[in-house]
Design an enzyme around this catalytic site. Structure first.
Site, PDB file in Angstrom:
ATOM      1  N   GLY A  72       0.744  -1.147  -0.113  1.00  0.00           N
ATOM      2  CA  GLY A  72      -0.277  -0.044   0.177  1.00  0.00           C
ATOM      3  C   GLY A  72       0.804   1.170   0.054  1.00  0.00           C
ATOM      4  N   THR A  73       1.934   1.281   0.686  1.00  0.00           N
ATOM      5  CA  THR A  73       2.779   2.587   0.921  1.00  0.00           C
ATOM      6  C   THR A  73       3.359   2.858  -0.452  1.00  0.00           C
ATOM      7  OG1 THR A  73       3.313   2.264   3.163  1.00  0.00           O
ATOM      8  CG2 THR A  73       4.962   3.535   1.857  1.00  0.00           C
ATOM      9  N   ASN A 152      -8.014   3.624   9.043  1.00  0.00           N
ATOM     10  CA  ASN A 152      -7.320   2.698   9.568  1.00  0.00           C
ATOM     11  C   ASN A 152      -7.591   2.316  11.061  1.00  0.00           C
ATOM     12  OD1 ASN A 152      -5.559   4.890   9.183  1.00  0.00           O
ATOM     13  ND2 ASN A 152      -4.249   3.954  10.594  1.00  0.00           N
ATOM     14  N   GLN A 180      -7.339  -0.274   3.847  1.00  0.00           N
ATOM     15  CA  GLN A 180      -7.949  -0.703   4.901  1.00  0.00           C
ATOM     16  C   GLN A 180      -9.620  -1.314   4.352  1.00  0.00           C
ATOM     17  OE1 GLN A 180      -7.166  -1.792   7.620  1.00  0.00           O
ATOM     18  NE2 GLN A 180      -5.117  -0.497   8.077  1.00  0.00           N
ATOM     19  N   GLY A 201      -2.211  -6.733  -0.052  1.00  0.00           N
ATOM     20  CA  GLY A 201      -2.611  -7.985   0.207  1.00  0.00           C
ATOM     21  C   GLY A 201      -2.485  -8.408   1.564  1.00  0.00           C
ATOM     22  N   HIS A 202      -1.611  -7.746   2.409  1.00  0.00           N
ATOM     23  CA  HIS A 202      -1.412  -8.325   3.740  1.00  0.00           C
ATOM     24  C   HIS A 202      -2.483  -7.757   4.809  1.00  0.00           C
ATOM     25  CE1 HIS A 202       0.227  -4.689   6.160  1.00  0.00           C
ATOM     26  NE2 HIS A 202       0.251  -4.346   5.066  1.00  0.00           N
ATOM     27  N   THR A 238      10.893  -6.598 -12.462  1.00  0.00           N
ATOM     28  CA  THR A 238      10.360  -7.999 -12.794  1.00  0.00           C
ATOM     29  C   THR A 238       9.241  -7.965 -11.819  1.00  0.00           C
ATOM     30  OG1 THR A 238      12.555  -8.624 -13.385  1.00  0.00           O
ATOM     31  CG2 THR A 238      10.734 -10.265 -12.666  1.00  0.00           C
ATOM     32  N   CYS A 330       1.931   1.817  11.582  1.00  0.00           N
ATOM     33  CA  CYS A 330       2.993   2.640  10.914  1.00  0.00           C
ATOM     34  C   CYS A 330       3.449   3.751  11.362  1.00  0.00           C
ATOM     35  CB  CYS A 330       2.502   2.807   9.244  1.00  0.00           C
ATOM     36  SG  CYS A 330       2.265   1.368   8.398  1.00  0.00           S
TER      37      CYS A 330
END
Length: 384
Positions: A72-73, A152, A180, A201-202, A238, A330
């Site tokens: 996300g960052t 968040n 979020q 994804g996390h 890649t 964060c």
């Protein structure tokens, strides 16, 4: 110290779903660059294309609007800077809000250091921004408006679609930080009407290090990295095929289980609040955020315990094996109160006594009931 047995800090990160790991494993164990023309490369390319199509379908985008990132960052940084910075013109303005995640507010601060002006809109007492208030700060030099879809810390859902409508009338692109929101509530890129959207994804039981940035066709974006021509040159390098596959699989699991997850989350968060009110006393607990559960994420609840030190409460719960948080992971290590709660005008006696509970797909009723018991005991001990 007891090992954590009850994990209620899913807005910080979630556990990887074993089914996601299973989908990723073959791609971790096999060589193949998606840009290569041999059979191994073609297999990697096929897996990447299928992952792209899955993400696009679930999030209401076209496959050519999906760019995979490291999280996300990176997605937020790429969008805000890519939309704001035009090397051929002098710095302009950025419209944003007082409750943005550091992934956005940090980039805005960086732009300010380069000569940009930030117009920051306030929030109301429930942590919701007035889209019209942001639009009032639009100027001819406004390059981008940036707003999160769901906060968040409080889970408050923001009026992004309304902001996009107002911005479109001025030709201003809108970036939405949906990190979020994706995997917690339905998100449709096309319906929101924004130029760009970030996801990670996390946050929904996908792999750490995986993310996506949706970029609407025709949107002018200045690349922030240079190298190969992968992903249309907007994010060269890649592509990590296993992570893209894992991101897509986690998102697909969310789609298949969405109704059940949301129903369970709403039930469990209500059970948590009701249980604590009975155990501690309704007058000793204050909800930070929208009172209407439909206006916040179904698995997030932020509670203040006036008179109780939040840091001490966090440690007591940790000793009991319950993981919660005081706010954004964060911003961990900061001794300052939550910027979101400050922006909401939360009184001082609640600023440092508030705790965020965020549930995941694997949270159970038994865990919620145990949390109520542990938290009530901690509050009683700290009240002496």
């Amino acid at each position: 110290m007891n090992p954590t047995t009850i994990y209620l800090d899913n807005n910080a990160t979630t556990a990887l779903d074993p089914r996601v790991l299973e989908a990723m494993a073959p791609h971790f164990l096999a060589a193949g660059n998606a840009e290569s023309r041999h059979s191994a490369g073609r297999r990697a390319r096929k897996a990447l294309e299928e992952a792209t199509e899955t993400v696009a379908e679930i999030l209401g985008a076209r496959p050519d609007e999906v760019v995979f990132t490291s999280g996300g960052t990176e997605a937020n940084n790429l969008a805000v800077s890519g939309l704001a910075v035009d090397e051929s013109t002098p710095p302009g303005r950025v419209a944003t809000t007082a409750i943005e995640h550091p992934a956005v507010s940090g980039m805005v601060a960086h732009l300010e250091a380069r000569g940009f002006v930030a117009d920051v809109a306030p929030v109301n007492a429930e942590g919701i921004v007035d889209a019209e208030r942001i639009a009032e700060s639009f100027y001819d030099r406004t390059r981008v408006a940036a707003m999160m879809l769901a906060n968040n810390e409080t889970g408050a859902i923001q009026p992004v679609a309304r902001l996009a409508d107002l911005a479109a009338a001025r030709g201003i692109p809108v970036h939405v930080d949906a990190v979020q929101a994706v995997g917690r509530i339905p998100v449709d890129f096309a319906s929101l009407g924004v130029a760009t959207l970030a996801a990670s994804g996390h946050k929904f039981h996908g792999p750490p290090g995986s993310g996506a940035l949706l970029i609407r066709r025709g949107t002018r974006m200045t690349p922030r990295q240079y190298g190969g021509g992968q992903q249309r040159g907007l994010r060269p390098g890649t592509v990590a095929v296993p992570l893209a596959v894992g991101f897509a699989e986690a998102l697909d699991l969310w789609r298949r289980e969405r109704e059940a997850r949301i129903e369970t989350w709403r039930s469990l968060t209500a059970r948590l609040v009701d249980g604590l009110r009975r155990a501690i006393g309704a007058d000793r607990i204050v909800l930070n955020g929208p009172a209407d559960p439909n206006l916040r994420l179904p698995q997030t609840v932020n509670l203040g315990f006036p008179g109780i030190d939040g840091e001490a409460l966090l440690m007591q719960l940790d000793l009991a094996g319950v993981a919660v948080s005081l706010g954004s992971a964060c911003a961990s290590g900061s001794t300052q109160p939550s910027p979101t709660l400050v922006a909401m005008g939360v009184p001082d006696d609640r600023l440092r006594s508030s705790v965020r509970f965020s549930l995941g797909a694997f949270t159970t009723r038994e865990e919620i009931d145990q949390t109520v018991v542990h938290l009530a005991a901690a509050v009683a001990w700290l009240s002496r």
